[in-house]
Design an enzyme around this catalytic site. Structure first.
Site: not given
Lengths: 423, 423
Positions: A15, A145, A147, A248, A302-303
């Protein structure tokens, strides 16, 4: 260690993040300065593109300072990305043979792969195969990332910018949520399937004039809708407008994603499964059980692409880690991932180092339980202190007609020179 | 015209916008300069708050230039808002009597109401009642709405900032949408129940390196899911990654909202109606019919509160229209709404004027059909040219710890001085 002369190839994978192009910029800039590297090539769509010879000359187009600056603030993976998992070497040697044939044809002696967990698996396997066939190449992974779930590094480039966007937006949403004199619950859904680092960043929105988000749920702790409703009821006793942040990826006690368990009940007239977001499901639960005004907001991609809210600290670190990756390769390092090390002391300071790729590939770094409160509905101040310095500084974008200007390059692939000689 | 001496009261109403506090700032600043106005008071939660005497002294706290600047860039309605429709005067004189008693107790001779369509209805009714009972007061409406659906004004303050956020985000999403070498459809849902101005702003993301959004659907044109799918199929013939912008308020040929028609089919295990967004419904339709990667993104309330992406032009206009409202009232105007007039000529320039409130209250300005293409799936260049100048300029936010700093005031209500005398 001995120096290799040849070309370098850069790929991006997984991503996008706001900082992924800053790392690309760092690699290209340093490669252009290198005495060992002749050309800096870009692979379109990562390893997938390499297999299709989608290789173009990025270095020759990126010589001006302005272009390099523009690349830093261009959102989404500039080279394109992929979600491609290389097979195990013993299972499919052909794929590896093909990749290294292409490396050889383009005279690739330096390979930099910017990505997350899966991409580091690619770096590990390619390094292993190169060693096996004794192909002279330096292979380095560059982490990115939103994350923040890579081990070995204090944090990952890309996380700080996403955290800054998430915290700023949470603050704005919080203010918006209390304009009416009406009881309300606002649920903000943040990315993170298995780790809650980014959701934790919503806590940075708290300050002397804002105490929200009031509840924070991370995937590291089993989630119960009943407990969630009870938690909200408790907050509502002393607060009119409740703001909740959820990952999420929150899961029930059986490890099943909430969005999957509840969605099973929804089908449309054609019998098709209705796929909703986690926040939407909780919105409906709150509305049905508490009968108050409720709104869910999914921050969505958007993040990872809102470069207009990037963190200067993050982009600078991403840029430097890209530069350092080239220097490490020049110094003979291979099969490594670059890492950020936070120096001890009250002032935030990082240094850049590298770590053996096999130590980090396919391992997820989760939020430690001691940084989550006992109730499992908030985080501790240690976690806030950890994230805080990563969002410092704004990035100024070049504008035209009120909108950001991005870099445009010619990404037409070219045939390798060696191949041309053969033909 | 004769000059009135006394206090001014300011209220905000309807949905917040990024520019609503800039107008508030303009009013307060000008009121403090006025020779007729003694104190500038704020009404918390608009007319609803006035009825509860939720009035505080904002002027005395807003004397430094820094505080005024900070107010301009504080998101969401600073005074709080309401969605309160005043009854017709002949139906319920009591409410009006109460409001004007409170006006009298606080010696209010100037009333400024910042809001959209419904708020202008309030301005119209209060003006009418003041005239009826011959209460000496000047009442002025100050427009704001991200929907841009007020008549009489070239555009509304708040629209430009929302348009800038929407266009910037669309550009970022568009870049993100094409990083993978996979066919995809991305659907962006924009606010606008009955008018498509804000959805049209997505077209500003198009430039020499980005042709998306590829399709744009406004509520002004009847929407058909079948036609929508066919439109996407056509774009997909020559484009891998399709980006579509839709208004939340798109309706079918019978005038029913798409989100309402389709949602009827969804209930959860408890028989509760599942309320999903329009984009989510279309996401499912595309997935089921075209079997490709599809993602929906609801920009949600970020459109109205993302002050970090405000338009400088918009905030300046909102500020000036607030100042001008006070000047107009000082000049004896009442029962008016302030308006922006675009001057003819190639260069963008606006002047500020006012219009009789009865001409504009409760009328919605929709996108003219001649600014929508024949197919009903895009807009014309005239509409792009109309929006373009409204998003120019960035607003620099004051930061602390990497996050925007907002204004904090003491909003404790106080009892009116007149009343104190009585007691």
């Amino acid at each position: 260690m001995y120096q290799l002369f040849g070309n370098c190839l850069i790929g991006q994978s997984g991503g996008p993040t706001s900082a992924i192009n800053a790392s690309l910029c760092g690699v290209v800039e340093q490669a252009l300065k290198s005495k060992c590297i002749q050309n800096a090539y870009g692979a379109i769509n990562g390893i997938e593109g390499i297999l299709k010879r989608q290789i173009f000359d990025i270095g020759s187009q990126l010589k001006s300072k302005d272009d390099l600056e523009l690349l830093k603030t261009t959102p989404a993976a500039y080279l394109g990305s992929c979600r491609y998992k290389l097979p195990a070497i013993h299972q499919d040697t052909e794929t590896y043979k093909k990749i290294f044939d292409i490396f050889s044809q383009y005279d690739i002696r330096y390979f930099f792969y910017i990505g997350g967990n899966d991409s580091m698996d690619t770096v590990a396997k390619l390094s292993q195969y190169a060693k096996k066939i004794a192909y002279p190449i330096y292979i380095i992974g560059i982490p990115k990332t939103i994350d923040n779930d890579l081990v070995g590094t204090d944090h990952t480039p890309g996380f700080g910018s996403a955290a800054k966007f998430v915290a700023t937006t949470t603050l704005e949403i919080t203010r918006d949520s209390c304009v009416y004199d009406v009881d309300s619950v606002t649920i903000i859904e943040i990315m993170g399937r298995n780790s809650g680092w980014l959701t934790a960043a919503t806590a940075l929105a708290r300050n002397e004039y804002n105490s929200s988000p009031d509840l924070i749920y991370l995937p590291e702790v089993p989630f119960s809708i009943d407990k969630f409703i009870e938690d909200i009821k408790l907050v509502k006793k002393h607060k009119k407008n409740v703001v909740v942040a959820i990952s999420e990826g929150i899961k029930n006690v059986f490890g099943e994603y909430i969005c999957e368990t509840v969605n099973q009940g929804f089908t449309d007239a054609f019998g098709h499964k209705y796929l909703g977001g986690t926040a939407k499901i909780l919105e409906n639960a709150v509305r049905n059980r508490l009968r108050c005004k409720v709104r869910s907001i999914e921050l969505n991609i958007l993040q990872r692409c809102a470069i207009h809210m990037a963190s200067k600290t993050d982009l600078e670190e991403a840029y430097k880690i890209g530069q350092q990756a080239v220097k490490s390769a020049e110094n003979g390092y291979t099969g490594k991932m670059m890492i950020l090390k936070r120096e001890p002391g009250p002032e935030y300071k990082v240094s850049i180092d590298s770590i053996d790729i096999h130590k980090i590939a396919n391992v997820e770094k989760k939020v430690p339980v001691e940084w989550i409160n006992e109730q499992g509905n908030d985080i501790t101040s240690e976690l806030i202190d950890y994230i805080k310095p990563l969002i410092i500084g704004n990035v100024e974008l070049k504008l035209r007609d009120g909108l950001p200007v991005y870099l445009v390059l010619d990404t037409t692939p070219f045939a390798p020179k060696k191949q041309e000689k053969v033909v």
